[in-house]
Design a protein around this motif. Sequence first.
Motif, PDB file in Angstrom:
ATOM      1  N   ASP A 332      14.782  -6.328   7.895  1.00 42.35           N
ATOM      2  CA  ASP A 332      14.869  -5.402   6.759  1.00 42.35           C
ATOM      3  C   ASP A 332      16.338  -5.039   6.566  1.00 42.35           C
ATOM      4  OD1 ASP A 332      14.734  -3.372   4.888  1.00 42.35           O
ATOM      5  OD2 ASP A 332      13.066  -2.327   5.845  1.00 42.35           O
ATOM      6  N   THR A 355       1.135  -4.559   7.212  1.00 39.65           N
ATOM      7  CA  THR A 355       2.568  -4.287   7.242  1.00 39.65           C
ATOM      8  C   THR A 355       3.220  -4.646   5.907  1.00 39.65           C
ATOM      9  OG1 THR A 355       2.618  -4.723   9.623  1.00 39.65           O
ATOM     10  CG2 THR A 355       4.725  -4.773   8.451  1.00 39.65           C
ATOM     11  N   PHE A 359       5.089  -1.960   3.231  1.00 45.51           N
ATOM     12  CA  PHE A 359       6.464  -2.025   2.761  1.00 45.51           C
ATOM     13  C   PHE A 359       6.561  -1.718   1.274  1.00 45.51           C
ATOM     14  CE2 PHE A 359       7.696  -4.842   6.493  1.00 45.51           C
ATOM     15  CZ  PHE A 359       8.585  -3.909   7.022  1.00 45.51           C
ATOM     16  N   THR A 374       5.157  -0.965  10.660  1.00 49.80           N
ATOM     17  CA  THR A 374       6.270  -0.066  10.348  1.00 49.80           C
ATOM     18  C   THR A 374       6.183   1.213  11.179  1.00 49.80           C
ATOM     19  OG1 THR A 374       5.097   0.982   8.491  1.00 49.80           O
ATOM     20  CG2 THR A 374       6.431  -0.964   7.997  1.00 49.80           C
TER      21      THR A 374
END
Length: 470
Positions: A332, A355, A359, A374
């Motif tokens: 990221d 996940t 995001f 996360t």
Amino acid sequence: MRYFLLLGLLLITIGCKEENAPVDKQTNENKPPNILFLLTDDQRWNALGYAGNTILKTPHMDFLAENGVYFSNAYVTTSICAVSRASILTGQYARRHGIWGFQKNLSKEQFALTYPMLLKKAGYTVGFIGKYGVGNQMPEAAFDYWKGFPGQGTFKAVDENGDSLHLTQKMGKQAITFISDQQGSQTPFCLSVSFKAPHVDESYGPGFFLYDKTYENEYANDTIPVPMVSAETYYDSFPKEFTKNNVARNRWEQRFKTPEMQQKSIKDYYRLIHGVDVVVGQILETLKETGADKNTIIVFTSDNGFYLGEYGFAGKWYGSEPSIRVPMIIYDPRPEAIKGITIDQKVLNIDVAPTLVSFAGITPPETMQGTDLTQLILEPKMEWRDSFFYEHLWQSSDRYYIPSTEGVVAGNKKYMKYFMNRDTTDIVYEELYDLETDSLEINNLIERPEAAKLETALKKKLVEFKKAAE
């Protein structure tokens, strides 16, 4: 005076044009992140430089791991292409999504709750490139950009001009086209690139790793360290009911039977992975050129592991570490993101879908059985799973014999049982290991008096897991 008035109007006009000019690069800080999901086929966890492989060259994958979050204990819940890919799409154990083989498709209701469709519903431009792997009906119309293919495909591909090129390079060019086409768009994208590599190309023979000849000289002068447990003595420890006509053994004969065959097969396998890494580098460069590099999250993993001769086997399917353990990286680039850490907790392929949607700010649906990673990235010390359920219910035949598997990994202990088809009472073989003292899984503790309590506990946990996975 008139000159100065005209000059002022000209400057205002230029200013307005600049203010309203198209944005060439994606600089909108409030824009949801782009998502790039990269999936390889049959890449085992340590077929990666960052994982300690000193021969295989994967500098771009290593870059993602070094500058992102590297999960050192990532596993699949079923080690076979179609089933694992269905689990990745849905965030579900196979026992729930019901895909056990290569022909069955996800239902309309199931497909609507996959990560690409949830992201599309949230306003994302969604694209898919490569091996779809689930069923025989391709969902082309559901994607904004579709370059997927059914079945296994072949590495011998051609470009739009009819010129020959390796499939991995073709997929890289398709990914570059998609990313380039998003330049200037204020709509976020999710692109899934599903590589065939490093899977063998069975259209040219069951043991054929058809690598890009560009990398012919890579590893040519290396001597690959072979797994210690590829010695014949470890194969001899299995009962005949398990090994007779076993596909894993038959494919070992085709790929790893002699030291020369084993060296060649591993090198060719490495060349296929190296080719993927080159394409990952090309994609990273394209993200930078288009200005999308600062707002594109990259998730990288594999659909299952792969035997390189361990225990006298080739392929995957069974519950040993080379078969069920895979690389997993989340990169990221956003300024606030956590970078450069390794997380040792157990993570699963069913965690990918929740996940990816998280995001994008989407709450994962209750149908997903995986967990949003996360949370773990933000709090690596949080309470997390230490155990997971493994299953592979394959309908065997005399021609294609793969014993079904159910098992549990609990901390550093492991129990696996193998049985005919889906009859769990027709047990062919059982395994029980203490990975803390036996990481190579060669000291089977099943029915040992000193391990009786452990065996009972893991069998009880298996029953609980099976019920929860439905």
